[in-house]
Design a protein around this motif. Structure first.
Motif, PDB file in Angstrom:
ATOM      1  N   GLY A 109      48.858  56.762  49.989  1.00  0.00           N
ATOM      2  CA  GLY A 109      49.074  57.228  48.629  1.00  0.00           C
ATOM      3  C   GLY A 109      48.924  56.103  47.620  1.00  0.00           C
ATOM      4  N   PRO A 110      48.949  56.431  46.326  1.00  0.00           N
ATOM      5  CA  PRO A 110      48.778  55.401  45.283  1.00  0.00           C
ATOM      6  C   PRO A 110      49.886  54.350  45.334  1.00  0.00           C
ATOM      7  N   GLU A 111      49.496  53.085  45.204  1.00  0.00           N
ATOM      8  CA  GLU A 111      50.456  51.992  45.162  1.00  0.00           C
ATOM      9  C   GLU A 111      50.276  51.197  43.877  1.00  0.00           C
ATOM     10  N   VAL A 112      51.362  50.584  43.428  1.00  0.00           N
ATOM     11  CA  VAL A 112      51.349  49.823  42.174  1.00  0.00           C
ATOM     12  C   VAL A 112      50.791  48.433  42.411  1.00  0.00           C
ATOM     13  N   ALA A 113      49.876  48.017  41.560  1.00  0.00           N
ATOM     14  CA  ALA A 113      49.308  46.669  41.596  1.00  0.00           C
ATOM     15  C   ALA A 113      49.199  46.158  40.167  1.00  0.00           C
ATOM     16  N   GLU A 114      48.931  44.867  40.031  1.00  0.00           N
ATOM     17  CA  GLU A 114      48.808  44.253  38.701  1.00  0.00           C
ATOM     18  C   GLU A 114      47.351  43.934  38.404  1.00  0.00           C
ATOM     19  N   CYS A 115      46.919  44.293  37.216  1.00  0.00           N
ATOM     20  CA  CYS A 115      45.550  43.999  36.802  1.00  0.00           C
ATOM     21  C   CYS A 115      45.445  42.518  36.441  1.00  0.00           C
ATOM     22  N   VAL A 116      44.542  41.805  37.090  1.00  0.00           N
ATOM     23  CA  VAL A 116      44.362  40.379  36.817  1.00  0.00           C
ATOM     24  C   VAL A 116      42.999  40.085  36.193  1.00  0.00           C
ATOM     25  N   MET A 125      24.504  49.578  37.160  1.00  0.00           N
ATOM     26  CA  MET A 125      25.394  48.900  36.210  1.00  0.00           C
ATOM     27  C   MET A 125      26.604  49.773  35.927  1.00  0.00           C
ATOM     28  N   GLY A 126      27.799  49.157  35.873  1.00  0.00           N
ATOM     29  CA  GLY A 126      29.019  49.901  35.620  1.00  0.00           C
ATOM     30  C   GLY A 126      30.145  48.962  35.257  1.00  0.00           C
ATOM     31  N   MET A 127      31.375  49.496  35.274  1.00  0.00           N
ATOM     32  CA  MET A 127      32.548  48.702  34.923  1.00  0.00           C
ATOM     33  C   MET A 127      33.393  48.452  36.170  1.00  0.00           C
ATOM     34  N   LEU A 128      33.999  47.270  36.217  1.00  0.00           N
ATOM     35  CA  LEU A 128      34.903  46.906  37.300  1.00  0.00           C
ATOM     36  C   LEU A 128      36.128  46.213  36.734  1.00  0.00           C
ATOM     37  N   CYS A 129      37.235  46.340  37.449  1.00  0.00           N
ATOM     38  CA  CYS A 129      38.434  45.561  37.153  1.00  0.00           C
ATOM     39  C   CYS A 129      38.963  45.034  38.483  1.00  0.00           C
ATOM     40  N   ALA A 130      39.764  43.986  38.425  1.00  0.00           N
ATOM     41  CA  ALA A 130      40.324  43.382  39.638  1.00  0.00           C
ATOM     42  C   ALA A 130      41.842  43.473  39.581  1.00  0.00           C
ATOM     43  N   VAL A 131      42.439  43.816  40.714  1.00  0.00           N
ATOM     44  CA  VAL A 131      43.893  43.942  40.787  1.00  0.00           C
ATOM     45  C   VAL A 131      44.401  43.163  41.989  1.00  0.00           C
ATOM     46  N   SER A 132      45.688  42.881  41.992  1.00  0.00           N
ATOM     47  CA  SER A 132      46.328  42.175  43.098  1.00  0.00           C
ATOM     48  C   SER A 132      47.693  42.797  43.337  1.00  0.00           C
ATOM     49  N   PHE A 133      48.052  42.953  44.611  1.00  0.00           N
ATOM     50  CA  PHE A 133      49.352  43.536  44.943  1.00  0.00           C
ATOM     51  C   PHE A 133      50.470  42.501  44.900  1.00  0.00           C
ATOM     52  N   GLN A 134      50.119  41.231  44.932  1.00  0.00           N
ATOM     53  CA  GLN A 134      51.117  40.174  44.827  1.00  0.00           C
ATOM     54  C   GLN A 134      50.518  38.990  44.086  1.00  0.00           C
ATOM     55  N   ARG A 135      51.371  38.218  43.452  1.00  0.00           N
ATOM     56  CA  ARG A 135      50.901  37.108  42.642  1.00  0.00           C
ATOM     57  C   ARG A 135      50.133  36.113  43.503  1.00  0.00           C
ATOM     58  N   TYR A 136      48.959  35.699  43.020  1.00  0.00           N
ATOM     59  CA  TYR A 136      48.069  34.767  43.712  1.00  0.00           C
ATOM     60  C   TYR A 136      47.562  35.339  45.040  1.00  0.00           C
ATOM     61  N   GLY A 137      47.607  36.655  45.194  1.00  0.00           N
ATOM     62  CA  GLY A 137      47.131  37.269  46.425  1.00  0.00           C
ATOM     63  C   GLY A 137      45.664  37.655  46.340  1.00  0.00           C
ATOM     64  N   ARG A 138      45.208  38.355  47.333  1.00  0.00           N
ATOM     65  CA  ARG A 138      43.815  38.784  47.403  1.00  0.00           C
ATOM     66  C   ARG A 138      43.483  39.713  46.243  1.00  0.00           C
ATOM     67  N   LEU A 139      42.273  39.571  45.718  1.00  0.00           N
ATOM     68  CA  LEU A 139      41.808  40.429  44.637  1.00  0.00           C
ATOM     69  C   LEU A 139      41.072  41.632  45.208  1.00  0.00           C
ATOM     70  N   TYR A 140      41.331  42.783  44.614  1.00  0.00           N
ATOM     71  CA  TYR A 140      40.648  44.016  44.980  1.00  0.00           C
ATOM     72  C   TYR A 140      39.940  44.554  43.737  1.00  0.00           C
ATOM     73  N   TYR A 141      38.675  44.897  43.901  1.00  0.00           N
ATOM     74  CA  TYR A 141      37.864  45.344  42.769  1.00  0.00           C
ATOM     75  C   TYR A 141      37.743  46.865  42.795  1.00  0.00           C
ATOM     76  N   PRO A 163      42.408  49.183  31.746  1.00  0.00           N
ATOM     77  CA  PRO A 163      43.575  48.306  31.928  1.00  0.00           C
ATOM     78  C   PRO A 163      43.293  46.895  31.426  1.00  0.00           C
ATOM     79  N   GLN A 164      44.325  46.271  30.877  1.00  0.00           N
ATOM     80  CA  GLN A 164      44.250  44.893  30.423  1.00  0.00           C
ATOM     81  C   GLN A 164      44.994  43.995  31.403  1.00  0.00           C
ATOM     82  N   VAL A 165      44.783  42.704  31.294  1.00  0.00           N
ATOM     83  CA  VAL A 165      45.437  41.743  32.190  1.00  0.00           C
ATOM     84  C   VAL A 165      46.952  41.879  32.059  1.00  0.00           C
ATOM     85  N   GLY A 166      47.625  42.029  33.186  1.00  0.00           N
ATOM     86  CA  GLY A 166      49.073  42.179  33.194  1.00  0.00           C
ATOM     87  C   GLY A 166      49.541  43.609  33.297  1.00  0.00           C
TER      88      GLY A 166
END
Length: 244
Positions: A38-45, A1-17, A25-28
Protein backbone atom coordinates in the motif's frame (compact mmCIF):
# COMPACT_ATOMS: atom_id res chain seq x y z
CA UNK A 1 10.10 13.41 -22.42
CA UNK A 2 8.21 13.83 -19.14
CA UNK A 3 8.40 14.92 -15.51
CA UNK A 4 10.15 13.14 -12.65
CA UNK A 5 10.61 13.74 -8.94
CA UNK A 6 12.85 11.94 -6.44
CA UNK A 7 11.81 10.80 -2.98
CA UNK A 8 13.50 9.08 -0.04
CA UNK A 9 11.99 7.05 2.78
CA UNK A 10 14.75 8.07 5.18
CA UNK A 11 17.17 10.95 5.42
CA UNK A 12 20.26 10.42 3.23
CA UNK A 13 18.76 7.14 2.03
CA UNK A 14 18.30 5.71 -1.43
CA UNK A 15 16.52 7.90 -3.96
CA UNK A 16 13.47 6.63 -5.80
CA UNK A 17 12.29 8.34 -8.98
CA UNK A 18 8.60 8.65 -9.74
CA UNK A 19 6.30 10.25 -12.27
CA UNK A 20 4.50 13.01 -10.32
CA UNK A 21 1.44 12.88 -12.58
CA UNK A 22 -0.85 15.81 -11.84
CA UNK A 23 0.96 16.60 -8.56
CA UNK A 24 3.83 19.10 -8.21
CA UNK A 25 5.62 18.25 -4.93
CA UNK A 26 8.33 20.59 -3.70
CA UNK A 27 11.47 19.71 -1.74
CA UNK A 28 10.50 18.74 1.80
CA UNK A 29 6.90 17.79 0.98
CA UNK A 30 5.58 14.48 2.27
CA UNK A 31 4.24 12.33 -0.54
CA UNK A 32 2.61 8.92 -0.96
CA UNK A 33 4.61 6.26 -2.81
CA UNK A 34 2.88 3.08 -4.06
CA UNK A 35 4.38 -0.14 -2.62
CA UNK A 36 3.37 -3.79 -2.44
CA UNK A 37 1.87 -3.14 1.01
CA UNK A 38 0.00 0.00 0.00
CA UNK A 39 0.99 3.69 -0.19
CA UNK A 40 3.81 4.72 2.13
CA UNK A 41 4.94 8.19 3.20
CA UNK A 42 8.23 9.49 1.81
CA UNK A 43 9.93 12.88 1.57
CA UNK A 44 10.43 14.69 -1.71
CA UNK A 45 14.12 15.55 -2.12
CA UNK A 46 14.00 16.60 -5.77
CA UNK A 47 11.07 18.67 -6.93
CA UNK A 48 9.15 17.60 -10.03
CA UNK A 49 10.83 18.84 -13.18
CA UNK A 50 10.99 18.09 -16.86
CA UNK A 51 13.58 15.56 -18.05
CA UNK A 52 14.65 14.47 -21.51
CA UNK A 53 14.33 10.73 -20.75
CA UNK A 54 11.18 8.73 -21.34
CA UNK A 55 9.18 8.39 -18.11
CA UNK A 56 6.66 5.73 -19.14
CA UNK A 57 8.33 3.00 -17.08
CA UNK A 58 8.50 4.93 -13.81
CA UNK A 59 5.93 4.34 -11.03
CA UNK A 60 3.36 7.07 -10.57
CA UNK A 61 3.13 9.18 -7.42
CA UNK A 62 0.04 8.24 -5.39
CA UNK A 63 -0.47 11.79 -4.09
CA UNK A 64 0.50 14.19 -1.33
CA UNK A 65 0.39 12.90 2.25
CA UNK A 66 -2.46 14.16 4.43
CA UNK A 67 -2.83 14.32 8.19
CA UNK A 68 -4.18 10.77 8.40
CA UNK A 69 -1.26 9.47 6.33
CA UNK A 70 1.25 11.24 8.59
CA UNK A 71 -0.39 9.81 11.72
CA UNK A 72 -0.26 6.34 10.21
CA UNK A 73 3.42 6.81 9.30
CA UNK A 74 4.20 7.91 12.87
CA UNK A 75 2.41 4.82 14.20
CA UNK A 76 4.56 2.62 11.94
CA UNK A 77 7.72 4.28 13.22
CA UNK A 78 6.68 3.67 16.83
CA UNK A 79 5.94 0.03 16.11
CA UNK A 80 9.33 -0.35 14.43
CA UNK A 81 11.07 1.09 17.49
CA UNK A 82 9.13 -1.24 19.80
CA UNK A 83 9.98 -4.25 17.64
CA UNK A 84 13.68 -3.36 17.60
CA UNK A 85 13.87 -3.06 21.38
CA UNK A 86 11.96 -6.32 21.90
CA UNK A 87 14.07 -8.17 19.33
CA UNK A 88 17.37 -7.11 20.89
CA UNK A 89 16.17 -8.06 24.37
CA UNK A 90 14.89 -11.49 23.34
CA UNK A 91 18.01 -12.23 21.29
CA UNK A 92 20.09 -11.65 24.42
CA UNK A 93 17.77 -13.88 26.46
CA UNK A 94 18.02 -16.68 23.89
CA UNK A 95 21.81 -16.18 23.62
CA UNK A 96 21.72 -16.14 19.82
CA UNK A 97 24.63 -14.73 17.74
CA UNK A 98 22.35 -12.33 15.86
CA UNK A 99 22.52 -8.60 15.16
CA UNK A 100 19.36 -6.67 14.28
CA UNK A 101 19.95 -4.57 11.16
CA UNK A 102 16.56 -3.19 10.18
CA UNK A 103 12.84 -3.64 10.74
CA UNK A 104 9.83 -3.28 8.48
CA UNK A 105 6.31 -3.06 9.87
CA UNK A 106 2.95 -3.17 8.13
CA UNK A 107 -0.14 -2.03 10.01
CA UNK A 108 -3.41 -3.90 9.85
CA UNK A 109 -5.14 -3.26 6.52
CA UNK A 110 -8.75 -2.14 6.25
CA UNK A 111 -9.64 -5.23 4.18
CA UNK A 112 -8.69 -7.53 7.05
CA UNK A 113 -4.94 -8.09 6.73
CA UNK A 114 -3.20 -8.33 10.10
CA UNK A 115 -0.10 -6.50 11.32
CA UNK A 116 3.28 -7.89 10.29
CA UNK A 117 6.83 -7.16 11.40
CA UNK A 118 9.84 -8.26 9.36
CA UNK A 119 13.12 -8.26 11.25
CA UNK A 120 16.36 -8.29 9.22
CA UNK A 121 19.48 -9.57 10.95
CA UNK A 122 23.02 -10.74 10.37
CA UNK A 123 24.72 -13.76 11.88
CA UNK A 124 28.02 -15.61 11.31
CA UNK A 125 26.11 -18.79 10.39
CA UNK A 126 22.62 -20.19 10.09
CA UNK A 127 20.60 -19.73 13.27
CA UNK A 128 17.68 -21.72 14.65
CA UNK A 129 15.35 -18.88 15.64
CA UNK A 130 12.05 -20.76 15.91
CA UNK A 131 11.72 -20.17 19.65
CA UNK A 132 12.68 -16.53 19.15
CA UNK A 133 9.91 -16.04 16.56
CA UNK A 134 7.31 -17.45 18.97
CA UNK A 135 8.41 -15.12 21.77
CA UNK A 136 8.51 -12.12 19.42
CA UNK A 137 4.99 -12.85 18.19
CA UNK A 138 3.70 -13.10 21.76
CA UNK A 139 5.46 -9.86 22.72
CA UNK A 140 4.55 -7.75 19.68
CA UNK A 141 1.07 -9.29 19.15
CA UNK A 142 1.54 -9.59 15.40
CA UNK A 143 2.96 -11.95 12.81
CA UNK A 144 6.77 -11.87 12.83
CA UNK A 145 9.19 -12.85 10.06
CA UNK A 146 12.99 -13.06 10.45
CA UNK A 147 15.27 -12.76 7.43
CA UNK A 148 19.04 -13.18 7.47
CA UNK A 149 21.05 -10.75 5.35
CA UNK A 150 24.46 -11.15 3.75
CA UNK A 151 27.29 -8.73 4.55
CA UNK A 152 26.67 -6.70 1.38
CA UNK A 153 22.91 -6.52 1.93
CA UNK A 154 23.49 -5.46 5.52
CA UNK A 155 25.68 -2.54 4.41
CA UNK A 156 23.07 -1.54 1.82
CA UNK A 157 20.27 -1.51 4.40
CA UNK A 158 22.22 0.31 7.13
CA UNK A 159 24.07 2.77 4.89
CA UNK A 160 27.27 4.54 5.86
CA UNK A 161 30.29 6.43 4.54
CA UNK A 162 32.89 4.78 2.33
CA UNK A 163 36.65 5.34 2.35
CA UNK A 164 36.13 7.93 -0.42
CA UNK A 165 34.12 10.10 1.96
CA UNK A 166 30.85 9.62 0.09
CA UNK A 167 27.71 7.67 0.97
CA UNK A 168 27.96 3.97 0.19
CA UNK A 169 27.16 3.20 -3.44
CA UNK A 170 25.00 0.22 -2.48
CA UNK A 171 22.87 2.40 -0.19
CA UNK A 172 22.32 5.19 -2.71
CA UNK A 173 22.15 4.08 -6.35
CA UNK A 174 23.25 0.49 -6.93
CA UNK A 175 20.30 -1.79 -7.70
CA UNK A 176 22.19 -5.10 -7.68
CA UNK A 177 25.61 -6.45 -6.81
CA UNK A 178 27.89 -7.38 -9.69
CA UNK A 179 30.74 -9.85 -9.11
CA UNK A 180 33.98 -8.19 -7.94
CA UNK A 181 37.24 -10.16 -8.03
CA UNK A 182 40.75 -9.63 -6.70
CA UNK A 183 41.96 -9.70 -10.31
CA UNK A 184 40.27 -6.32 -10.86
CA UNK A 185 42.38 -4.80 -8.08
CA UNK A 186 45.55 -6.35 -9.51
CA UNK A 187 44.91 -4.98 -13.00
CA UNK A 188 44.41 -1.50 -11.52
CA UNK A 189 47.71 -1.79 -9.63
CA UNK A 190 46.00 -1.28 -6.30
CA UNK A 191 47.61 -2.51 -3.09
CA UNK A 192 46.28 -5.94 -2.20
CA UNK A 193 45.99 -4.98 1.45
CA UNK A 194 42.44 -6.03 2.47
CA UNK A 195 42.04 -2.84 4.50
CA UNK A 196 42.63 -0.74 1.38
CA UNK A 197 40.35 -2.53 -1.07
CA UNK A 198 37.52 -3.67 1.22
CA UNK A 199 34.31 -1.76 1.76
CA UNK A 200 32.19 -1.22 4.85
CA UNK A 201 30.77 -4.71 4.41
CA UNK A 202 34.23 -6.32 4.63
CA UNK A 203 34.03 -7.50 1.01
CA UNK A 204 35.84 -6.12 -2.04
CA UNK A 205 34.65 -2.60 -2.85
CA UNK A 206 31.96 -2.42 -5.53
CA UNK A 207 33.72 0.57 -7.10
CA UNK A 208 36.56 -1.72 -8.24
CA UNK A 209 34.11 -2.74 -10.95
CA UNK A 210 33.60 0.81 -12.25
CA UNK A 211 37.11 1.50 -13.60
CA UNK A 212 37.99 -2.04 -14.54
CA UNK A 213 36.84 -1.66 -18.20
CA UNK A 214 39.21 1.31 -18.59
CA UNK A 215 42.20 -0.75 -17.51
CA UNK A 216 41.24 -3.96 -19.27
CA UNK A 217 40.10 -2.36 -22.54
CA UNK A 218 42.26 0.75 -22.71
CA UNK A 219 45.49 -0.55 -21.24
CA UNK A 220 47.15 -1.05 -24.64
CA UNK A 221 46.12 2.42 -25.78
CA UNK A 222 47.52 4.04 -22.67
CA UNK A 223 50.74 2.04 -22.95
CA UNK A 224 51.33 3.19 -26.53
CA UNK A 225 50.65 6.79 -25.54
CA UNK A 226 53.10 6.58 -22.68
CA UNK A 227 55.84 5.31 -25.01
CA UNK A 228 55.15 8.04 -27.57
CA UNK A 229 55.01 10.70 -24.89
CA UNK A 230 51.68 12.13 -25.99
CA UNK A 231 48.41 11.35 -27.74
CA UNK A 232 47.34 14.22 -29.97
CA UNK A 233 46.84 17.49 -28.15
CA UNK A 234 46.62 15.74 -24.76
CA UNK A 235 49.37 13.89 -22.94
CA UNK A 236 48.32 10.51 -21.58
CA UNK A 237 50.37 8.23 -19.37
CA UNK A 238 49.82 4.78 -18.00
CA UNK A 239 51.37 5.00 -14.53
CA UNK A 240 52.16 1.28 -14.64
CA UNK A 241 54.44 1.46 -17.71
CA UNK A 242 55.38 5.13 -18.16
CA UNK A 243 59.16 5.63 -17.95
CA UNK A 244 60.46 7.85 -15.16
Amino acid sequence: MGMLCAVSFQRYGRLYYLDPGEFRPQVGDKVLVPTDDGPEVAECVWAAQWVTEETDGFPRLAGLAGEEDLRRDEAVRRRKAEAKVAAKRLIREHALPMKVVAIDHVLAAAEGGGERSTIYFTAPHRVDFRALVRDLGATLHCRVELRQLSARDSARVQGGIGSCGRDLCCATFLTDFEPVTIRMAKEQDLPLNPLRISGACGRLMCCLKYEHPLYSGGGTFLKECSKAGSCGPRRAYDTRTSPA
